[in-house]
Scaffold this motif. Structure first.
Motif, short mmCIF file in Angstrom:
data_model
loop_
_atom_site.label_atom_id
_atom_site.label_comp_id
_atom_site.label_asym_id
_atom_site.label_seq_id
_atom_site.Cartn_x
_atom_site.Cartn_y
_atom_site.Cartn_z
N THR A 82 -1.26 -1.54 5.13
CA THR A 82 -1.94 -2.32 4.10
C THR A 82 -1.04 -2.48 2.89
O THR A 82 -0.50 -1.51 2.37
N GLY A 85 -1.68 -8.08 -1.13
CA GLY A 85 -1.53 -9.47 -0.71
C GLY A 85 -1.66 -10.45 -1.86
O GLY A 85 -1.71 -10.09 -3.04
N LYS A 86 -1.75 -11.72 -1.48
CA LYS A 86 -1.86 -12.78 -2.48
C LYS A 86 -3.18 -12.70 -3.22
O LYS A 86 -4.21 -12.37 -2.64
N TRP A 89 -5.85 -9.81 -2.88
CA TRP A 89 -6.51 -9.45 -1.63
C TRP A 89 -5.63 -8.47 -0.85
O TRP A 89 -4.43 -8.70 -0.68
N TYR A 91 -3.73 -6.93 2.22
CA TYR A 91 -3.15 -7.55 3.42
C TYR A 91 -2.91 -6.43 4.42
O TYR A 91 -2.09 -5.54 4.19
N SER A 92 -3.63 -6.45 5.55
CA SER A 92 -3.54 -5.38 6.54
C SER A 92 -3.13 -5.93 7.89
O SER A 92 -3.57 -7.02 8.28
N GLY A 113 4.16 -13.05 6.33
CA GLY A 113 3.26 -12.50 5.31
C GLY A 113 3.58 -11.09 4.91
O GLY A 113 3.54 -10.74 3.71
N THR A 114 3.93 -10.22 5.88
CA THR A 114 4.24 -8.83 5.55
C THR A 114 5.47 -8.73 4.65
O THR A 114 5.48 -7.97 3.67
N CYS A 117 4.67 -9.89 1.09
CA CYS A 117 3.94 -8.86 0.33
C CYS A 117 4.89 -7.74 -0.10
O CYS A 117 4.83 -7.26 -1.24
N CYS A 124 2.55 0.73 -0.41
CA CYS A 124 1.77 0.47 0.79
C CYS A 124 0.95 1.70 1.18
O CYS A 124 1.21 2.81 0.72
#
Length: 231
Positions: A82, A85-86, A89, A91-92, A113-114, A117, A124
């Motif tokens: 995790t 995120g953007k 939010w 991100y997982s 995406g990972t 982030c 994390c």
């Protein structure tokens, strides 16, 4: 006139009596078994019942020792990573991983995406969960609970740039996930193009749930549970 009732008149008597014996009133010589209360105070007894049940629940869950956390990490193939995120939010994403030299590693794409982030915020959290079936401890439909082991890791994530270090990590991943292919050669061109990421273990906590004595364990249908240290 308000009617009076003894504690033992209530179904939760045994748990309440055990709870009351821990209170100062017992030290005064008054037997909690004969404590008389107004029926108007019945909600208080329900509250005591909840407290007692919560105390029992906590006894069946305990923190894992550091070496037990490492055992559970090593016996589990997948973690949930995790990141921040953007727009705030979380991100997982679930990923295969391996532990090498007290850090966690995974491999993946060099874009996406990972990576976005990670470049924005390297903090994390990693979560590992191991299922051990379900416990049946009573005749009611809700008298069941999940037996589990879990570990949560907080740390910072960064890419591994050195190809030799990446090769070591990828070989460790193969040995953990597909040990039958450990003797196969590894193409260094592929290693160089592969994204490999390191997660420091700055904070590690773990918990496990153990069954009650004499209860029945229901296996997870369609699975052979790998429960690591909680077995």
């Amino acid at each position: 006139m308000t009617s009076l009732h003894r504690i033992q008149d209530y179904p939760a008597y045994a748990r309440i009596r055990q709870y009351l014996r821990q209170l100062p009133i017992h030290a005064s010589g008054i037997d909690p078994s004969y404590l008389m209360v107004s029926s108007l105070r019945l909600p208080a007894f329900k509250s005591l019942h909840r407290i007692s049940a919560s105390m029992e629940q906590k006894k069946l869950e305990r923190w894992l020792e550091p070496d037990e956390c490492m055992q559970l990490l090593d016996s589990t193939d997948t973690f949930v990573l995790t990141l921040n995120g953007k727009n705030g939010w979380p991100y997982s994403v679930p990923l295969n991983f391996v532990r090498v030299d007290n850090c966690l590693y995974y491999h993946g794409g060099r874009k996406g995406g990972t990576v976005e982030c990670m470049e924005r915020d390297d903090r994390c959290t990693v979560t590992v969960f191991s299922e051990g079936g379900y416990e049946d401890y009573g005749g009611n439909s809700c008298d069941t609970t999940t037996l589990f082991g879990s570990v949560v890791v907080r740390g910072r994530i960064s890419p591994v740039e050195d190809d030799e270090q990446k090769k070591i990590v990828l070989e460790a991943l193969v040995a953990k996930l597909t040990p039958g292919k450990s003797s196969c050669p590894m193409n260094m061109d592929i290693v160089s193009r592969t994204g490999v990421y390191r997660i420091t273990m700055d904070e590690v906590t773990g918990k496990r749930r153990v069954p009650r004595q004499g209860s029945r364990t229901i296996p997870i249908e369609g699975k052979s549970a790998r429960i690591g240290v909680i077995e």
